[in-house]
Design a protein around this motif. Structure first.
Motif, PDB file in Angstrom:
ATOM      1  N   SER A   1      -2.493 -70.153  16.251  1.00  9.62           N
ATOM      2  CA  SER A   1      -4.007 -70.205  16.965  1.00  9.62           C
ATOM      3  C   SER A   1      -5.076 -70.141  15.541  1.00  9.62           C
ATOM      4  O   SER A   1      -4.693 -69.858  14.648  1.00  9.62           O
ATOM      5  CB  SER A   1      -4.367 -68.833  17.883  1.00  9.62           C
TER       6      SER A   1
ATOM      7  N   THR B   1      -2.043 -82.060  21.196  1.00 12.49           N
ATOM      8  CA  THR B   1      -1.823 -80.795  22.231  1.00 12.49           C
ATOM      9  C   THR B   1      -0.566 -80.983  23.001  1.00 12.49           C
ATOM     10  O   THR B   1      -0.113 -82.070  23.335  1.00 12.49           O
ATOM     11  CB  THR B   1      -3.155 -80.710  23.186  1.00 12.49           C
TER      12      THR B   1
ATOM     13  N   GLN C   1      -5.348 -66.864  13.689  1.00 14.07           N
ATOM     14  CA  GLN C   1      -4.210 -66.682  13.092  1.00 14.07           C
ATOM     15  C   GLN C   1      -4.430 -67.379  11.545  1.00 14.07           C
ATOM     16  O   GLN C   1      -4.204 -66.990  10.656  1.00 14.07           O
ATOM     17  CB  GLN C   1      -2.871 -67.092  13.570  1.00 14.07           C
TER      18      GLN C   1
ATOM     19  N   THR D   1       7.109 -74.645  15.410  1.00 11.73           N
ATOM     20  CA  THR D   1       7.174 -75.223  16.941  1.00 11.73           C
ATOM     21  C   THR D   1       6.268 -74.425  17.688  1.00 11.73           C
ATOM     22  O   THR D   1       5.499 -75.263  18.511  1.00 11.73           O
ATOM     23  CB  THR D   1       8.574 -74.807  17.526  1.00 11.73           C
ATOM     24  N   THR D   2       5.873 -73.106  17.746  1.00  6.68           N
ATOM     25  CA  THR D   2       4.615 -72.748  18.339  1.00  6.68           C
ATOM     26  C   THR D   2       3.534 -72.880  17.272  1.00  6.68           C
ATOM     27  O   THR D   2       3.323 -72.040  16.381  1.00  6.68           O
ATOM     28  CB  THR D   2       5.273 -70.958  18.610  1.00  6.68           C
ATOM     29  N   ALA D   3       2.427 -73.448  17.703  1.00  5.54           N
ATOM     30  CA  ALA D   3       1.366 -73.666  17.027  1.00  5.54           C
ATOM     31  C   ALA D   3       0.634 -72.561  16.443  1.00  5.54           C
ATOM     32  O   ALA D   3       0.322 -71.858  17.788  1.00  5.54           O
ATOM     33  CB  ALA D   3       0.464 -74.787  17.429  1.00  5.54           C
TER      34      ALA D   3
ATOM     35  N   GLY E   1       5.150 -79.990  19.616  1.00  6.32           N
ATOM     36  CA  GLY E   1       5.691 -78.833  19.098  1.00  6.32           C
ATOM     37  C   GLY E   1       5.904 -79.202  17.434  1.00  6.32           C
ATOM     38  O   GLY E   1       6.788 -79.971  17.141  1.00  6.32           O
TER      39      GLY E   1
END
Length: 293
Positions: A254, A230, A257, A250-252, A233
């Protein structure tokens, strides 16, 4: 011979650009002395040629049936001696991926030509066609299709090679497309099918179970990794018994998704017959390509 997918916003001039390519290819074939080039034929497939109206894109079920009709028309003519120009609503990346698999299955190259007309200009052209009664999409449908358009990405194997054609260019990059698809000597590159893209009927009784189970395990592994990392990135998620890792952006992503991508993948590969290990590898490829967008 090659499959050339034309992609772009509605009313962007896809058919006009397709006709330019058709004329160019006809001239190249007619002027060649190479018997391998002389035997080539050209097939231009669009919605009109397969009996589809613009209204089919107003609802999910008719649109799904329309894509199946369009895909079937392509598969019927796709072979090593035919240049297929697919001029349709190729705006969904999953559909382009499906056609990429079809091309690779018959060992022929493919490319995507992105007609890069700005959306404002497309809107003007669409409204003019509606007023003149010569075509066009109803305004609400036009805006919906623009919103759902998934722009081709040359980093994705199913969109590569990608040729982007600006609106104000008088001609497409026809020479470059011919070279990439046919070759200067008429010897296009040989495309080797593999277990991940050859479309075969699903003969294993438990294939759909394995497809669901294997993709679920990949999603679970990614979810567990993100819980343990958690705030970090990106990163590589090692999947047991797979040849490669899932490379997270970099933006994990969800969980919803990931589940949406999983459902898309299952829908695209329902008719394949793959071993469990190949399911994992192909799903990881699909995820990695999706994350690059």
């Amino acid at each position: 011979m090659p499959l050339i997918l034309i992609a772009g916003y509605p009313s962007s001039g896809k058919t006009f650009r397709s006709q330019q390519l058709v004329e160019y290819f006809k001239q190249k074939i007619a002027s060649s002395d190479d018997p391998k080039v002389k035997r080539l034929t050209i097939q231009h497939i669009d919605d009109q040629s397969v009996g589809l109206s613009r209204d089919v894109y107003a609802a999910a079920k008719p649109e799904k049936d329309a894509r199946a009709t369009f895909s079937s028309a392509i598969k019927r003519v796709l072979n090593r001696d035919t240049i297929v120009i697919a001029d349709g609503m190729n705006y969904i990346k999953g559909f382009r991926y499906q056609l990429y698999c079809e091309a690779k299955a018959v060992q022929t190259p493919n490319c995507v030509v992105h007609v890069g007309t700005p959306v404002g200009r497309c809107r003007q052209l669409n409204n003019a066609a509606l007023e003149a009664g010569t075509g066009g999409y109803e305004p609400e449908l036009f805006e919906n299709l623009v919103f759902r358009f998934e722009e081709p990405n040359g980093m994705s194997r199913w969109d590569a090679p990608l040729f982007t054609l600006p609106y104000d260019d008088p001609e497409p990059p026809s020479d470059a497309i011919w070279e990439a698809m046919v070759g200067s000597d008429g010897k296009a590159k040989i495309v080797r099918p593999n277990a991940a893209t050859v479309l075969k009927p699903a003969s294993e009784q438990n294939y759909l179970y394995e497809l669901d189970k294997a993709t679920s395990e990949v999603v679970s592994a990614i979810s567990t990794w993100m819980q343990d990392h958690t705030g970090e990135g990106g990163g590589d998620v090692i999947i047991p018994n797979a040849e490669q890792a899932v490379t997270l952006p970099t933006t994990a992503p969800s969980l919803p998704q990931l589940q949406r991508l999983r459902r898309q993948f299952i829908g695209l590969n329902r008719q394949h017959s793959l071993s469990k290990s190949r399911i994992c590898d192909l799903f990881i490829d699909y995820l990695n390509d999706s994350f690059q967008r």
